[in-house]
Design an enzyme around this catalytic site. Structure first.
Site, PDB file in Angstrom:
ATOM      1  N   ASN A   9      -3.077  16.933 -30.191  1.00 43.63           N
ATOM      2  CA  ASN A   9      -4.138  15.991 -29.859  1.00 43.63           C
ATOM      3  C   ASN A   9      -4.746  16.459 -28.535  1.00 43.63           C
ATOM      4  O   ASN A   9      -4.139  16.296 -27.487  1.00 43.63           O
ATOM      5  CB  ASN A   9      -3.544  14.582 -29.731  1.00 43.63           C
ATOM      6  CG  ASN A   9      -4.550  13.561 -29.230  1.00 43.63           C
ATOM      7  OD1 ASN A   9      -5.746  13.862 -29.126  1.00 43.63           O
ATOM      8  ND2 ASN A   9      -4.082  12.366 -28.923  1.00 43.63           N
ATOM      9  N   TRP A  10      -5.915  17.063 -28.649  1.00 44.95           N
ATOM     10  CA  TRP A  10      -6.526  17.648 -27.442  1.00 44.95           C
ATOM     11  C   TRP A  10      -7.105  16.579 -26.513  1.00 44.95           C
ATOM     12  O   TRP A  10      -7.493  16.888 -25.385  1.00 44.95           O
ATOM     13  CB  TRP A  10      -7.631  18.646 -27.846  1.00 44.95           C
ATOM     14  CG  TRP A  10      -7.128  19.858 -28.569  1.00 44.95           C
ATOM     15  CD1 TRP A  10      -5.825  20.136 -28.926  1.00 44.95           C
ATOM     16  CD2 TRP A  10      -7.906  20.983 -29.029  1.00 44.95           C
ATOM     17  NE1 TRP A  10      -5.754  21.347 -29.574  1.00 44.95           N
ATOM     18  CE2 TRP A  10      -7.014  21.896 -29.649  1.00 44.95           C
ATOM     19  CE3 TRP A  10      -9.264  21.299 -28.981  1.00 44.95           C
ATOM     20  CZ2 TRP A  10      -7.449  23.098 -30.215  1.00 44.95           C
ATOM     21  CZ3 TRP A  10      -9.700  22.495 -29.546  1.00 44.95           C
ATOM     22  CH2 TRP A  10      -8.794  23.391 -30.153  1.00 44.95           C
ATOM     23  N   LYS A  11      -7.191  15.350 -27.000  1.00 46.06           N
ATOM     24  CA  LYS A  11      -7.779  14.245 -26.215  1.00 46.06           C
ATOM     25  C   LYS A  11      -9.163  14.653 -25.687  1.00 46.06           C
ATOM     26  O   LYS A  11      -9.865  15.405 -26.363  1.00 46.06           O
ATOM     27  CB  LYS A  11      -6.809  13.823 -25.095  1.00 46.06           C
ATOM     28  CG  LYS A  11      -5.410  13.510 -25.657  1.00 46.06           C
ATOM     29  CD  LYS A  11      -4.508  12.805 -24.692  1.00 46.06           C
ATOM     30  CE  LYS A  11      -3.166  12.553 -25.359  1.00 46.06           C
ATOM     31  NZ  LYS A  11      -2.247  11.814 -24.517  1.00 46.06           N
ATOM     32  N   HIS A  96      -4.252   5.375 -31.485  1.00 46.58           N
ATOM     33  CA  HIS A  96      -3.573   6.010 -30.348  1.00 46.58           C
ATOM     34  C   HIS A  96      -3.469   5.012 -29.194  1.00 46.58           C
ATOM     35  O   HIS A  96      -4.362   4.181 -29.009  1.00 46.58           O
ATOM     36  CB  HIS A  96      -4.339   7.263 -29.910  1.00 46.58           C
ATOM     37  CG  HIS A  96      -3.548   8.087 -28.941  1.00 46.58           C
ATOM     38  ND1 HIS A  96      -3.511   7.791 -27.599  1.00 46.58           N
ATOM     39  CD2 HIS A  96      -2.729   9.146 -29.130  1.00 46.58           C
ATOM     40  CE1 HIS A  96      -2.702   8.666 -27.000  1.00 46.58           C
ATOM     41  NE2 HIS A  96      -2.218   9.500 -27.910  1.00 46.58           N
ATOM     42  N   GLU A  98      -3.996   5.288 -26.165  1.00 48.01           N
ATOM     43  CA  GLU A  98      -5.124   5.287 -25.228  1.00 48.01           C
ATOM     44  C   GLU A  98      -6.284   4.479 -25.788  1.00 48.01           C
ATOM     45  O   GLU A  98      -7.052   3.867 -25.034  1.00 48.01           O
ATOM     46  CB  GLU A  98      -5.525   6.737 -24.900  1.00 48.01           C
ATOM     47  CG  GLU A  98      -4.517   7.363 -23.949  1.00 48.01           C
ATOM     48  CD  GLU A  98      -4.159   8.806 -24.226  1.00 48.01           C
ATOM     49  OE1 GLU A  98      -4.960   9.513 -24.856  1.00 48.01           O
ATOM     50  OE2 GLU A  98      -3.069   9.234 -23.797  1.00 48.01           O
ATOM     51  N   GLU A 168       4.830   6.912 -30.575  1.00 50.18           N
ATOM     52  CA  GLU A 168       4.505   7.414 -29.241  1.00 50.18           C
ATOM     53  C   GLU A 168       4.780   6.319 -28.209  1.00 50.18           C
ATOM     54  O   GLU A 168       3.912   5.460 -27.968  1.00 50.18           O
ATOM     55  CB  GLU A 168       3.028   7.821 -29.169  1.00 50.18           C
ATOM     56  CG  GLU A 168       2.650   8.934 -30.116  1.00 50.18           C
ATOM     57  CD  GLU A 168       1.462   9.750 -29.606  1.00 50.18           C
ATOM     58  OE1 GLU A 168       1.579  10.975 -29.561  1.00 50.18           O
ATOM     59  OE2 GLU A 168       0.439   9.153 -29.232  1.00 50.18           O
ATOM     60  N   GLY A 174       2.103  11.689 -21.396  1.00 47.77           N
ATOM     61  CA  GLY A 174       1.484  12.304 -20.225  1.00 47.77           C
ATOM     62  C   GLY A 174       2.258  12.098 -18.943  1.00 47.77           C
ATOM     63  O   GLY A 174       1.749  12.362 -17.857  1.00 47.77           O
ATOM     64  N   SER A 214       5.152  13.622 -24.189  1.00 51.08           N
ATOM     65  CA  SER A 214       5.730  14.689 -23.368  1.00 51.08           C
ATOM     66  C   SER A 214       6.603  15.662 -24.172  1.00 51.08           C
ATOM     67  O   SER A 214       7.654  16.101 -23.694  1.00 51.08           O
ATOM     68  CB  SER A 214       6.506  14.098 -22.186  1.00 51.08           C
ATOM     69  OG  SER A 214       5.624  13.370 -21.339  1.00 51.08           O
ATOM     70  N   GLY A 235       0.251  16.244 -26.825  1.00 55.24           N
ATOM     71  CA  GLY A 235      -0.953  16.155 -26.002  1.00 55.24           C
ATOM     72  C   GLY A 235      -1.083  17.381 -25.106  1.00 55.24           C
ATOM     73  O   GLY A 235      -1.519  18.451 -25.525  1.00 55.24           O
TER      74      GLY A 235
HETATM   75  P1  13P Z   1       1.513  14.198 -24.003  1.00 52.70           P
HETATM   76  O1  13P Z   1       2.154  15.214 -24.922  1.00 52.70           O
HETATM   77  O2  13P Z   1       0.551  14.795 -23.041  1.00 52.70           O
HETATM   78  O3  13P Z   1       2.542  13.310 -23.380  1.00 52.70           O
HETATM   79  O4  13P Z   1       0.617  13.251 -24.948  1.00 52.70           O
HETATM   80  C1  13P Z   1       1.184  12.723 -26.094  1.00 52.70           C
HETATM   81  C2  13P Z   1       0.124  12.084 -26.905  1.00 52.70           C
HETATM   82  O5  13P Z   1      -0.452  11.089 -26.530  1.00 52.70           O
HETATM   83  C3  13P Z   1      -0.240  12.736 -28.174  1.00 52.70           C
HETATM   84  O6  13P Z   1      -1.076  11.936 -28.938  1.00 52.70           O
END
Ligand code: 13P
Length: 257
Positions: A9-11, A96, A98, A168, A174, A214, A235
């Site tokens: 997930n490149w966000k 998600h 976020e 998640e 993150g 993470s 992420g």
């Molecule tokens: P991180 O791997 O940066 O913790 O993010 C996880 C995430 O939200 C994947 O959708």
């Protein structure tokens, strides 16, 4: 056996050039579809076409990070399921954390999006996960139950066939703090039981449940080695081939064991 899915997930990261470089490196690493591991990247919407072109014919698939539930029309800024399909998306991430906690998406909105994606033939990765305060208050399972019931309201087993769940924990996203393998396994086991209760045990044996939060090269194998963990939603570590490929390799190793 459930096939591993390793998804990046490149966000809201990358630009056209860096996304293309990343996609090209991943396509080179996975020149053809693999039996044991499915590989997916989810770039920002503006780059979907470019990235889909880059990975075309390789073992890397493309997905979107979100979608709107309406089919089209006056919804400024939104993107429809058919548009995602049109540019080659196999999957869409929905719910998600976020989007739940930063943008304010409710379970009702998420449910409408899940229904729209399924109806339009794009596979859904439905994200669920508790806040730190939920975990500390002993409410992890009730939060997961509510997100599952809300997100999957009125969705039949037939409709849910291509569904993937991603657990998640919000406190692990993150932050560099990963759920322990035991914490992940316990939540995944709970989610699988939820699916067995809501649908049936044949289906709950088949559905894939990814872990996200993470995930890195050095914890991927242990996390994905848990009985109920069927892959990873990554992420930060999905943004560089040298960080993401070792996670794919960990899944390859487990799949061939
Ligand atoms: P991180 O791997 O940066 O913790 O993010 C996880 C995430 O939200 C994947 O959708």
């Amino acid at each position: 056996m459930r096939r591993f899915l390793v998804a990046g997930n490149w966000k809201m990261n990358t630009n056209r050039a860096s996304g293309q470089d990343l996609a090209a490196a991943l396509a080179e690493n996975a020149p053809a579809a693999e039996d044991g591991v499915e590989i997916l990247v989810c770039p920002p919407h503006p780059y979907l076409t470019t990235i889909a072109d880059k990975v075309s014919g390789s073992g890397v698939q493309v997905g979107a990070q979100d979608v709107y539930f309406e089919a089209g029309g006056a919804f400024t800024g939104e993107v429809a399921v058919d548009m995602l399909k049109d540019v080659g998306c196999e999957y869409v991430i929905i719910g998600h954390s976020e989007r739940r906690h930063v943008i304010g998406e409710t379970d009702e909105i998420i449910n409408r999006k899940v229904k729209a994606a399924i109806a339009g033939g794009v596979k859904v990765i439905l994200c669920v996960g508790e806040l730190l305060s939920d975990r500390e208050g002993g409410n992890t399972e009730s939060v997961l139950d509510a997100q599952m019931s809300g997100g999957l309201a009125d969705i039949s087993e037939q409709d849910a066939k291509e569904l993937v769940i991603a657990y998640e924990p919000v406190w692990a996203i993150g932050t560099g703090v990963t759920a322990s393998p035991e914490q992940a396994e316990s939540a995944h086991e709970h989610l699988r039981k939820w699916v067995a209760n809501r649908y049936n045990s044949t289906f709950s044996d088949q559905i894939r449940i990814l872990y996200g939060g993470s995930v890195k090269a050095d914890n991927a194998e242990t996390l994905m080695g848990q009985a109920n963990v069927d892959g990873a939603l990554v992420g930060g570590a999905s943004l560089k081939p040298e960080l993401f490929v070792p996670i794919i390799d960990a899944a390859r190793k487990l799949a061939s064991a």
